[in-house]
Design a protein around this motif. Structure first.
Motif, short mmCIF file in Angstrom:
data_model
loop_
_atom_site.label_atom_id
_atom_site.label_comp_id
_atom_site.label_asym_id
_atom_site.label_seq_id
_atom_site.Cartn_x
_atom_site.Cartn_y
_atom_site.Cartn_z
N ALA A 176 0.83 -1.21 0.00
CA ALA A 176 0.00 0.00 0.00
C ALA A 176 0.85 1.25 0.00
O ALA A 176 0.43 2.31 -0.48
CB ALA A 176 -0.92 -0.01 1.22
N ARG A 177 2.08 1.13 0.52
CA ARG A 177 2.99 2.28 0.58
C ARG A 177 3.88 2.36 -0.67
O ARG A 177 4.78 3.18 -0.73
CB ARG A 177 3.86 2.18 1.83
N GLY A 178 3.63 1.50 -1.64
CA GLY A 178 4.34 1.58 -2.91
C GLY A 178 5.53 0.66 -3.06
O GLY A 178 6.25 0.74 -4.06
N PHE A 179 5.75 -0.25 -2.11
CA PHE A 179 6.86 -1.19 -2.20
C PHE A 179 6.37 -2.53 -2.75
O PHE A 179 5.18 -2.84 -2.71
CB PHE A 179 7.49 -1.41 -0.83
N ARG A 180 7.32 -3.34 -3.20
CA ARG A 180 7.02 -4.69 -3.66
C ARG A 180 7.91 -5.67 -2.91
O ARG A 180 8.90 -6.16 -3.44
CB ARG A 180 7.23 -4.81 -5.17
N PRO A 181 7.58 -5.97 -1.67
CA PRO A 181 8.42 -6.86 -0.87
C PRO A 181 8.48 -8.27 -1.43
O PRO A 181 7.48 -8.80 -1.91
CB PRO A 181 7.75 -6.84 0.51
N GLU A 182 9.67 -8.88 -1.35
CA GLU A 182 9.86 -10.25 -1.81
C GLU A 182 9.22 -11.24 -0.85
O GLU A 182 8.68 -12.27 -1.26
CB GLU A 182 11.35 -10.58 -1.93
N THR A 183 9.32 -10.94 0.45
CA THR A 183 8.86 -11.83 1.50
C THR A 183 8.30 -11.01 2.66
O THR A 183 8.42 -9.79 2.68
CB THR A 183 10.01 -12.69 2.04
N ASP A 184 7.70 -11.70 3.63
CA ASP A 184 7.24 -11.00 4.83
C ASP A 184 8.43 -10.46 5.62
O ASP A 184 8.31 -9.47 6.35
CB ASP A 184 6.39 -11.92 5.70
N ASN A 185 9.60 -11.10 5.50
CA ASN A 185 10.81 -10.60 6.16
C ASN A 185 11.21 -9.25 5.60
O ASN A 185 11.61 -8.33 6.33
CB ASN A 185 11.96 -11.60 5.99
N ASP A 186 11.10 -9.15 4.29
CA ASP A 186 11.37 -7.89 3.58
C ASP A 186 10.42 -6.80 4.07
O ASP A 186 10.83 -5.67 4.39
CB ASP A 186 11.19 -8.16 2.08
N ALA A 187 9.13 -7.14 4.16
CA ALA A 187 8.13 -6.18 4.63
C ALA A 187 8.40 -5.75 6.07
O ALA A 187 8.25 -4.58 6.42
CB ALA A 187 6.73 -6.79 4.52
N ASP A 188 8.82 -6.70 6.91
CA ASP A 188 9.13 -6.38 8.30
C ASP A 188 10.30 -5.40 8.38
O ASP A 188 10.31 -4.48 9.20
CB ASP A 188 9.47 -7.64 9.09
N ALA A 189 11.31 -5.62 7.53
CA ALA A 189 12.47 -4.71 7.52
C ALA A 189 12.05 -3.31 7.10
O ALA A 189 12.52 -2.31 7.66
CB ALA A 189 13.55 -5.25 6.60
N LEU A 190 11.16 -3.21 6.13
CA LEU A 190 10.66 -1.91 5.70
C LEU A 190 9.91 -1.23 6.83
O LEU A 190 10.00 -0.01 7.01
CB LEU A 190 9.74 -2.08 4.48
N ALA A 191 9.18 -2.00 7.61
CA ALA A 191 8.44 -1.45 8.75
C ALA A 191 9.41 -0.94 9.81
O ALA A 191 9.22 0.15 10.38
CB ALA A 191 7.53 -2.51 9.34
N VAL A 192 10.46 -1.70 10.09
CA VAL A 192 11.48 -1.28 11.05
C VAL A 192 12.14 0.00 10.57
O VAL A 192 12.39 0.93 11.35
CB VAL A 192 12.53 -2.38 11.27
N LEU A 193 12.44 0.05 9.29
CA LEU A 193 13.06 1.25 8.71
C LEU A 193 12.16 2.46 8.87
O LEU A 193 12.62 3.55 9.26
CB LEU A 193 13.37 1.01 7.24
#
Length: 203
Positions: A176-193
């Motif tokens: 929804a924020r415009g990213f295309r995460p490869e995995t849920d781990n990727d999405a979690d890192a984006l959230a931490v960032l």
């Protein structure tokens, strides 16, 4: 040198090194990167700059990572450190150490943010997380990089508004924020960032 998308799909920046353990970061055109960067790290849509470069990590066998440079560009992906039968016991940790050092040096990282996990369902997972975290602490200390940890619930609430958000919700928010995460781990890192950037802006 600018590479087209087909060229990027075939490009392996780690050829001849540890390429079998390196996952390619998400690539969004237009790139504007030289051949030494394209394929391994590529920019997302630039955002307003802050004064430091931040690396966010979701530590584990499949480590999610996201880097926000001072110019606002964000690069992210998932790096697998799943052991192979041919590896000795220390290979996973040596490969993680080498990969982390490359990321820190390439982007001149000044702060590392990570999820501080205080509970694991299994002993093996707990030992694995502890090892990865220890290597991050050592790398940060060696390079005088600030290290900031935050708990999982804080990150989830910051990212989705719910401290108990599941993996699918974390991934959906990243998209929804415009990213295309490869995995849920990727999405979690984006959230931490995103959490770490918010803390920096408050400072």
């Amino acid at each position: 040198m600018n590479l087209s998308q087909p060229d990027l799909d075939a490009y392996d920046p780690m050829a001849g090194t540890l390429s079998d353990t390196y996952a390619r970061a998400h690539v969004s055109p237009p790139l504007g990167l030289d051949a030494g960067q394209a394929g391994l790290f590529a920019p997302e849509t630039p955002a307003p700059s802050i004064n430091i470069c931040i690396l966010a990590l979701d530590l584990g066998t499949k480590t999610g990572y996201a880097v926000r440079k001072r110019d606002g560009k964000v690069v992210h992906g998932t790096q697998s450190f799943a052991p192979r039968k041919s590896w000795t016991d220390g290979q996973r940790w040596l490969r993680f150490q080498s990969w982390l050092a490359e990321v820190l040096e390439l982007h001149h990282v000044q702060r590392i943010a990570y999820e501080h996990v205080s509970f694991h369902a299994g002993v093996r997972d707990a030992h694995c997380y502890g090892a990865f975290r220890a290597l991050v602490e050592m790398a940060a200390d060696r390079r005088n990089i600030e290290l900031v940890g935050t708990n999982v619930q804080t990150v989830k609430k910051h990212w989705t508004g719910k401290g108990g958000a599941d993996k699918a919700t974390m991934v959906a928010q990243a998209r929804a924020r415009g990213f295309r995460p490869e995995t849920d781990n990727d999405a979690d890192a984006l959230a931490v960032l995103d959490w770490a950037v918010a803390q920096e802006r408050k400072a």
